[in-house]
Design a protein around this motif. Sequence first.
Motif, PDB file in Angstrom:
ATOM      1  N   VAL A   9       2.972  47.792 -21.257  1.00 27.77           N
ATOM      2  CA  VAL A   9       3.135  46.153 -19.994  1.00 27.77           C
ATOM      3  C   VAL A   9       4.592  45.943 -20.142  1.00 27.77           C
ATOM      4  N   PHE A  10       5.060  45.613 -21.010  1.00 28.72           N
ATOM      5  CA  PHE A  10       6.753  45.580 -21.589  1.00 28.72           C
ATOM      6  C   PHE A  10       7.377  46.426 -20.776  1.00 28.72           C
ATOM      7  N   THR A  11       6.847  47.324 -20.826  1.00 29.09           N
ATOM      8  CA  THR A  11       8.386  48.819 -20.945  1.00 29.09           C
ATOM      9  C   THR A  11       7.122  49.110 -18.732  1.00 29.09           C
ATOM     10  N   ASP A  12       7.133  48.207 -18.338  1.00 27.59           N
ATOM     11  CA  ASP A  12       6.417  49.235 -17.056  1.00 27.59           C
ATOM     12  C   ASP A  12       6.551  48.119 -15.599  1.00 27.59           C
ATOM     13  N   PRO A  13       8.075  48.270 -14.910  1.00 31.89           N
ATOM     14  CA  PRO A  13       8.030  47.770 -14.315  1.00 31.89           C
ATOM     15  C   PRO A  13       6.726  47.388 -13.219  1.00 31.89           C
ATOM     16  N   LEU A 166      24.395  38.430  -2.617  1.00 30.17           N
ATOM     17  CA  LEU A 166      23.064  38.622  -2.474  1.00 30.17           C
ATOM     18  C   LEU A 166      22.673  39.992  -2.299  1.00 30.17           C
ATOM     19  N   THR A 167      23.181  41.373  -1.792  1.00 35.70           N
ATOM     20  CA  THR A 167      22.940  42.153  -1.749  1.00 35.70           C
ATOM     21  C   THR A 167      22.796  42.917  -3.433  1.00 35.70           C
ATOM     22  N   LEU A 168      24.133  42.739  -3.896  1.00 33.71           N
ATOM     23  CA  LEU A 168      24.680  43.126  -5.627  1.00 33.71           C
ATOM     24  C   LEU A 168      23.364  42.612  -7.019  1.00 33.71           C
ATOM     25  N   THR A 169      22.902  41.501  -6.601  1.00 28.58           N
ATOM     26  CA  THR A 169      22.378  40.922  -7.178  1.00 28.58           C
ATOM     27  C   THR A 169      20.572  41.652  -6.623  1.00 28.58           C
ATOM     28  N   GLN A 170      20.570  40.886  -6.049  1.00 29.05           N
ATOM     29  CA  GLN A 170      19.254  42.282  -6.090  1.00 29.05           C
ATOM     30  C   GLN A 170      19.470  43.880  -6.495  1.00 29.05           C
ATOM     31  N   GLU A 171      20.011  44.549  -6.036  1.00 36.93           N
ATOM     32  CA  GLU A 171      20.841  45.798  -6.458  1.00 36.93           C
ATOM     33  C   GLU A 171      20.054  45.767  -8.581  1.00 36.93           C
ATOM     34  N   LEU A 172      21.190  44.534  -8.654  1.00 36.26           N
ATOM     35  CA  LEU A 172      21.306  44.559 -10.374  1.00 36.26           C
ATOM     36  C   LEU A 172      20.405  44.469 -10.856  1.00 36.26           C
ATOM     37  N   SER A 175      17.140  46.806  -9.724  1.00 37.65           N
ATOM     38  CA  SER A 175      17.011  48.453 -10.496  1.00 37.65           C
ATOM     39  C   SER A 175      15.722  48.995 -10.327  1.00 37.65           C
ATOM     40  N   ASP A 176      15.128  48.614 -11.321  1.00 34.35           N
ATOM     41  CA  ASP A 176      13.939  49.089 -11.179  1.00 34.35           C
ATOM     42  C   ASP A 176      12.486  49.313  -9.745  1.00 34.35           C
ATOM     43  N   ALA A 181      16.503  49.079  -6.065  1.00 36.81           N
ATOM     44  CA  ALA A 181      17.211  49.996  -6.052  1.00 36.81           C
ATOM     45  C   ALA A 181      18.489  50.249  -5.426  1.00 36.81           C
ATOM     46  N   ARG A 182      19.795  50.334  -5.568  1.00 36.13           N
ATOM     47  CA  ARG A 182      21.087  50.813  -5.047  1.00 36.13           C
ATOM     48  C   ARG A 182      20.353  52.231  -4.643  1.00 36.13           C
ATOM     49  N   ASN A 183      20.147  52.980  -5.329  1.00 36.13           N
ATOM     50  CA  ASN A 183      19.477  54.501  -5.911  1.00 36.13           C
ATOM     51  C   ASN A 183      18.626  54.836  -6.618  1.00 36.13           C
ATOM     52  N   PRO A 184      17.917  56.106  -6.731  1.00 33.75           N
ATOM     53  CA  PRO A 184      17.100  56.210  -7.701  1.00 33.75           C
ATOM     54  C   PRO A 184      17.585  57.225  -9.154  1.00 33.75           C
ATOM     55  N   SER A 185      19.394  56.828  -8.898  1.00 36.64           N
ATOM     56  CA  SER A 185      19.821  57.430 -10.259  1.00 36.64           C
ATOM     57  C   SER A 185      19.580  56.436 -11.586  1.00 36.64           C
ATOM     58  N   ASP A 186      19.683  56.924 -12.799  1.00 33.17           N
ATOM     59  CA  ASP A 186      19.763  55.804 -14.067  1.00 33.17           C
ATOM     60  C   ASP A 186      21.120  55.332 -14.152  1.00 33.17           C
ATOM     61  N   THR A 187      22.086  55.635 -13.135  1.00 33.57           N
ATOM     62  CA  THR A 187      23.529  54.647 -13.590  1.00 33.57           C
ATOM     63  C   THR A 187      23.648  53.839 -12.244  1.00 33.57           C
ATOM     64  N   ALA A 188      22.304  53.240 -11.565  1.00 34.09           N
ATOM     65  CA  ALA A 188      22.154  52.299 -10.556  1.00 34.09           C
ATOM     66  C   ALA A 188      23.100  51.243 -10.819  1.00 34.09           C
ATOM     67  N   ALA A 189      22.637  50.605 -11.816  1.00 37.27           N
ATOM     68  CA  ALA A 189      22.579  49.447 -12.630  1.00 37.27           C
ATOM     69  C   ALA A 189      24.055  49.284 -12.825  1.00 37.27           C
ATOM     70  N   LEU A 190      24.588  50.404 -13.317  1.00 37.82           N
ATOM     71  CA  LEU A 190      26.328  50.103 -13.797  1.00 37.82           C
ATOM     72  C   LEU A 190      26.956  50.513 -12.591  1.00 37.82           C
TER      73      LEU A 190
END
Length: 405
Positions: A9-13, A166-172, A175-176, A181-190
């Motif tokens: 559960v600790f690795t499953d969003p 607010l939008t940036l916080t929610q995206e950060l 991200s899971d 999430a901004r987009n489904p990519s692995d770089t979304a949070a970055l």
Amino acid sequence: MDLDEAGSVFTDPTAYADEKRWHTATALLRRHSPVHRVETDGVAPFWAVTRHEDVMTISRDSERWHNAPRTAVSQDPAAPAPPIRSLVQMDAPDHPVYRHISADWFKPAGIRRLSDRIAQLAKRYVDHMADLGGECDFVTDIAAHYPLYVILSLLGLPEQDFPRMLTLTQELFGSDDVDLARNPSDTAALDTLLDFFQYFQTVIADRRATPTDDLGSVIANATIGGEPIGELEAVGYYVLIATAGHDTTSAAISGGLHALLEHPDQWRRLTDDPDLVPTAVDEMIRWVSPVKHFMRTATENTTLRGIPITAGESVLLSYPSANRDEDVFTDPNAFDVGRTPNKHVGFGFGAHYCLGTHLARLEARALYTELVPRLHEIELAGTPEYMQTLFVGGPKHLPIRYTIT
């Protein structure tokens, strides 16, 4: 559910969005494997620590247990250090020096100066609930905006930029979550962090050219060892305060209302005795535990509950699990607005105890002090939804129907 399934559960969003599954898993671990080795594909191994006593033991010993190099479960401790670091990535000697920059702003005396303004804002948002005609999404219409307004005003940011923050916080933090999430990519949070960086670069330059009397100016013009604070460190400071400074409070406020709706006897108890608001707010924080975990890294070979942990290995401090520990809380799965004592670790503990503790409590108490006497009927108007997350989160939708004056 076996122990390995529980540890997953600790690795499953999605697990944090499923309260029954998550609390069933962590209750099993507390009973049978309170220091549990988790090995999952794509995630560096770690030990999940689920008992309150152990979370406190590790939190008290900041020499043996460091925040760097791994703050969150999704980080790879072998990867290069992130370019932007905040207080949560720092250890001594840097951490106390950087923490001191804003400490006075968040002490009780400093927060008391904000009491009248926060009470006004609480009234403003409860008035907004009334204007919405008896039905709203409490998360997106109220809880997401009220603490955001408080913390960004403290930083001195212009109100027209609040929706962007607010939008940036929610995206950060989301991200899971496929909805946030901004987009489904692995770089979304970055990508989101880079947007924060560009925004706060401008703030730093502005506050250094024209200092003001807000916290944003204090950070931009701080000195470390006689030298101006580094730009990356200043940005990290801004990002921490601008995001965690409101999102966690939003989660506690909205999750707390959901808990009251699920426990109508506690809602009646609170409306009959509004003096219970302070203890009710602490119970909301325990119940929701908006910060799901922080990681610590052993600086030396040690043991925990007889389990050998090697220097360099990571442990995950599970705050929601510690806050349901049967050894500490009487009937921990009951929501009790009068719970006393309430030794929750929703704000962490030790050297990294949350800077914004007093502000978060003041905001939540002000809102419920205003809301409770005015809200006469309330019920769910749809299905609540929770964020899929591994780090910070709470409700993302709480549709309600109500009668308010």
